[in-house]
Design a protein around this motif. Structure first.
Motif, PDB file in Angstrom:
ATOM      1  N   UNK A 104      48.753  45.341  42.499  1.00 64.94           N
ATOM      2  CA  UNK A 104      48.134  45.827  43.731  1.00 64.94           C
ATOM      3  C   UNK A 104      46.622  45.920  43.583  1.00 64.94           C
ATOM      4  N   UNK A 105      45.900  45.401  44.603  1.00 63.14           N
ATOM      5  CA  UNK A 105      44.445  45.550  44.613  1.00 63.14           C
ATOM      6  C   UNK A 105      43.946  45.663  46.039  1.00 63.14           C
ATOM      7  N   UNK A 106      42.851  46.381  46.188  1.00 64.62           N
ATOM      8  CA  UNK A 106      42.244  46.590  47.496  1.00 64.62           C
ATOM      9  C   UNK A 106      41.111  45.596  47.711  1.00 64.62           C
ATOM     10  N   UNK A 107      40.972  45.158  48.952  1.00 67.93           N
ATOM     11  CA  UNK A 107      39.874  44.290  49.355  1.00 67.93           C
ATOM     12  C   UNK A 107      39.035  45.071  50.354  1.00 67.93           C
ATOM     13  N   UNK A 108      37.751  45.180  50.074  1.00 69.76           N
ATOM     14  CA  UNK A 108      36.824  45.905  50.949  1.00 69.76           C
ATOM     15  C   UNK A 108      35.897  44.912  51.635  1.00 69.76           C
ATOM     16  N   UNK A 109      35.552  45.198  52.880  1.00 67.37           N
ATOM     17  CA  UNK A 109      34.702  44.284  53.645  1.00 67.37           C
ATOM     18  C   UNK A 109      33.255  44.745  53.715  1.00 67.37           C
TER      19      UNK A 109
END
Length: 127
Positions: free
Chosen positions: A4-9
């Protein structure tokens, strides 16, 4: 968390509210409801079609960072405060999803800011 990993904009909303633009969990990519803000300038058009195009550009960037594309989208949810604003967006949506044919839902709901005329959320499955 494993795969699991988060992508930030870079959206100020992500920091203020505490969420990620997208979460990659194994082969699944969950893109948060995305509005028509240009995250570099935090500006938004007052035209619903322009907002839909910007929503898709923002989503496309998240999908690319996640290692997939619109062709991998299996679910899309459209949120519009005014249902009359949905049909003008159809050509833009058809251009993006016409060949993909994800499962889709349109809901008429209030959004967090009155300038927001459409919000789009997608789920993709990497092939």
């Amino acid at each position: 968390m494993g795969d699991r990993r988060a992508i930030l904009s870079g959206s100020t909303f992500e920091e203020s509210i505490g969420y990620a633009r997208a979460v990659v969990d194994g082969d699944w990519v969950h893109v948060s409801g995305t509005t028509g803000f240009d995250y570099a300038t935090m500006t938004i058009s007052d035209d619903v079609v322009a907002q839909a195009e910007q929503c898709l550009a923002n989503i496309g960037a998240a999908l690319t960072e996640a290692g997939c594309a619109f062709a991998d989208v299996v679910r899309v949810r459209y949120l519009v405060p005014d249902p009359a604003n949905f049909e003008p967006c159809w050509p833009v949506l058809r251009r993006t999803f016409g060949e993909v044919r994800p499962a889709a839902t349109m809901m008429s709901v209030g959004l967090a800011d009155p300038r927001m005329l459409i919000e789009i959320e997608v789920t993709a499955h990497k092939r």
